[in-house]
Design a protein around this motif. Sequence first.
Motif, mmCIF file in Angstrom:
data_model
loop_
_atom_site.group_PDB
_atom_site.id
_atom_site.type_symbol
_atom_site.label_atom_id
_atom_site.label_comp_id
_atom_site.label_asym_id
_atom_site.label_seq_id
_atom_site.Cartn_x
_atom_site.Cartn_y
_atom_site.Cartn_z
ATOM 1 N N LYS A 19 0.827 -1.203 0.000
ATOM 2 C CA LYS A 19 0.000 0.000 0.000
ATOM 3 C C LYS A 19 0.865 1.258 0.000
ATOM 4 C CE LYS A 19 -2.838 0.815 3.670
ATOM 5 N NZ LYS A 19 -2.587 2.147 4.264
ATOM 6 N N SER A 20 1.843 1.319 0.887
ATOM 7 C CA SER A 20 2.686 2.522 0.992
ATOM 8 C C SER A 20 3.420 2.789 -0.320
ATOM 9 C CB SER A 20 3.744 2.327 2.087
ATOM 10 O OG SER A 20 3.130 2.235 3.338
ATOM 11 N N ARG A 24 2.966 5.992 -3.158
ATOM 12 C CA ARG A 24 4.117 6.827 -3.516
ATOM 13 C C ARG A 24 4.379 6.794 -5.019
ATOM 14 N NH1 ARG A 24 4.210 5.667 1.689
ATOM 15 N NH2 ARG A 24 5.520 6.805 3.172
ATOM 16 N N THR A 92 -2.246 8.275 4.485
ATOM 17 C CA THR A 92 -1.064 8.463 3.624
ATOM 18 C C THR A 92 -1.380 9.476 2.532
ATOM 19 O OG1 THR A 92 -0.453 6.173 4.061
ATOM 20 C CG2 THR A 92 0.675 7.255 2.248
ATOM 21 N N ARG A 95 -1.720 13.113 4.195
ATOM 22 C CA ARG A 95 -0.513 13.755 4.729
ATOM 23 C C ARG A 95 0.538 13.970 3.628
ATOM 24 N NH1 ARG A 95 -1.424 10.191 9.633
ATOM 25 N NH2 ARG A 95 -2.648 11.499 11.049
ATOM 26 N N ARG A 123 0.524 17.365 13.202
ATOM 27 C CA ARG A 123 1.866 16.797 13.031
ATOM 28 C C ARG A 123 2.477 17.129 11.663
ATOM 29 N NH1 ARG A 123 1.278 10.592 13.769
ATOM 30 N NH2 ARG A 123 0.528 11.232 15.800
ATOM 31 N N ALA A 163 7.898 8.888 15.330
ATOM 32 C CA ALA A 163 8.537 8.183 14.206
ATOM 33 C C ALA A 163 7.418 7.875 13.228
ATOM 34 C CB ALA A 163 9.199 6.905 14.689
ATOM 35 N N SER A 164 7.206 8.759 12.268
ATOM 36 C CA SER A 164 6.095 8.610 11.333
ATOM 37 C C SER A 164 6.575 8.853 9.907
ATOM 38 C CB SER A 164 4.984 9.608 11.676
ATOM 39 O OG SER A 164 4.149 9.805 10.550
ATOM 40 N N ALA A 165 6.413 7.847 9.066
ATOM 41 C CA ALA A 165 6.824 7.983 7.661
ATOM 42 C C ALA A 165 5.925 8.979 6.947
ATOM 43 C CB ALA A 165 6.767 6.638 6.968
ATOM 44 N N GLN A 166 4.692 9.120 7.409
ATOM 45 C CA GLN A 166 3.791 10.074 6.758
ATOM 46 C C GLN A 166 4.258 11.498 7.027
ATOM 47 O OE1 GLN A 166 -0.205 9.007 7.914
ATOM 48 N NE2 GLN A 166 -0.143 7.104 6.752
ATOM 49 N N ARG A 191 9.393 3.760 8.136
ATOM 50 C CA ARG A 191 9.536 3.143 6.803
ATOM 51 C C ARG A 191 10.166 4.126 5.816
ATOM 52 N NH1 ARG A 191 3.562 1.213 5.949
ATOM 53 N NH2 ARG A 191 3.887 0.894 8.176
ATOM 54 N N ILE A 311 4.253 -1.363 13.073
ATOM 55 C CA ILE A 311 3.138 -0.615 13.676
ATOM 56 C C ILE A 311 1.770 -1.119 13.186
ATOM 57 C CG2 ILE A 311 3.288 1.328 12.004
ATOM 58 C CD1 ILE A 311 2.596 1.755 15.751
ATOM 59 N N ASP A 312 1.648 -1.395 11.880
ATOM 60 C CA ASP A 312 0.340 -1.814 11.359
ATOM 61 C C ASP A 312 0.054 -3.290 11.657
ATOM 62 O OD1 ASP A 312 -0.060 0.730 10.410
ATOM 63 O OD2 ASP A 312 0.527 0.274 8.359
ATOM 64 N N LYS A 339 -4.634 5.707 14.712
ATOM 65 C CA LYS A 339 -4.741 5.068 13.390
ATOM 66 C C LYS A 339 -6.204 5.127 12.943
ATOM 67 C CE LYS A 339 -0.398 4.127 12.952
ATOM 68 N NZ LYS A 339 0.384 4.822 11.956
#
Length: 425
Positions: A19-20, A24, A92, A95, A123, A163-166, A191, A311-312, A339
């Motif tokens: 998904k991520s 992208r 995702t 953000r 954030r 710690a957030s990749a988004q 990530r 996390i997921d 979430k």
Amino acid sequence: MEFRKSHGLHGEITVPGDKSISHRAVMFGSIAKGTTEIHNFLQGADCLSTIACFQKMGIDIENNRDRVIVRGNGLRGLRRPQDVLDCGNSGTTTRLISGILCAQEFDVTLTGDESIRKRPMKRIMEPLSLMGADITSMNGNGCAPLLIKGRPLKGIHYTSKVASAQVKSAILLAGLYAGSPTSVTEPYVSRNHSEIMLDLFGADIKASGTTCTIQPARELHGAQVMVPGDISSAAYFIAAGLMVPGSQLLIRNVGINPTRDGIIRVCQDMGADLELLNVTSGAGEPTADILVRSSSLHGTEIKGAIIPTLIDELPMIAAMACMAEGDTVIRDAAELKVKESNRIAVMVENLKAMGAHVAETEDGMIIHGKKPLHGASIDSRKDHRIAMTFAVTALCADGVTDIKDADCVNISYPGFYHDLEQLMK
Ligand code: S3P
């Protein structure tokens, strides 16, 4: 939808694309020059929201299911949308797209479903504002709808509390358009798919420890993207194979990027019979086939740097811990509360309904394993990961488990129930 005890799962499965990475590939392809060809794109509702947003900004995106073609217009080639951009259920989309939009030469409004309109956007609003962005929460509650007025941006060095990749990705994307370099430091590495793919598209981006720095870009260039299977989707089959007695499953072509593979490390730590086969480790995203067999698991402690890498998967891991001997403690996971649902509260409530001994803590939960589970009525709260977690947990419980709003799995895994059923034949 109803689920019953299983007497073993067998066979092979290929889970849908990550998904991520799918999100992208569409976003970066849209702001790149030239054509981006995406193979194994995830046809989940979240990624379709991303496609729809960029189509509304004039990008030609052809969705042929097995292959998505994005004909990008370059960094400055987006057009003002006629309408509000609807991000659906997707954090995702909301953000990351904000990072791109705050540097455009037009204004735009972003919104989404009931869940997205409750999720924290401060954030990203805070660091983007420091870069010079004009981004406001229209209801003044720090959530979407967001009004973004395009502005020239400047580079910053931002130290994020989460710690957030988004968050990291929103800042890095804005950094492409800034007048000077942009750095993000996070407490633990989240990530890194944006970093890997931005490099592939020609951006000047470097990571060192928990800091990542991007240089302003003149243009990105379209590329071929091979999306690996989503380890977050594979997690349900990894857990099912380990938890349901008499099972053996081979899960093919799963992305095992070290910033995402925490579930593998935790399963091994719990005594799982799990092997990685056909590991590919070329440039970009590594993959492997994962072979699992039913195992006698034992409890473990999960905290600190490993948390962003799984996390997921924590809802599924928490349910798996109910089958393990002894206690499992999950700490440093307060992010679960923000979430698609409050995943600590919702997991504890639903696991308790099935007879598990589990307690909610400030930043995680404590699970006392090996208490027999029974079927129950499960409220998924329309959270795809909760629905999939309990479809698997039900396979280890006596009686019938009924999952409310089970169709929410379409967010990340439209064929999930079909694929699960195939393995039980
Ligand atoms: C994602 C990052 C994670 C994850 C989400 C997808 C991404 O969120 O939970 O499902 O694609 O960057 P955070 O970055 O907010 O932790």
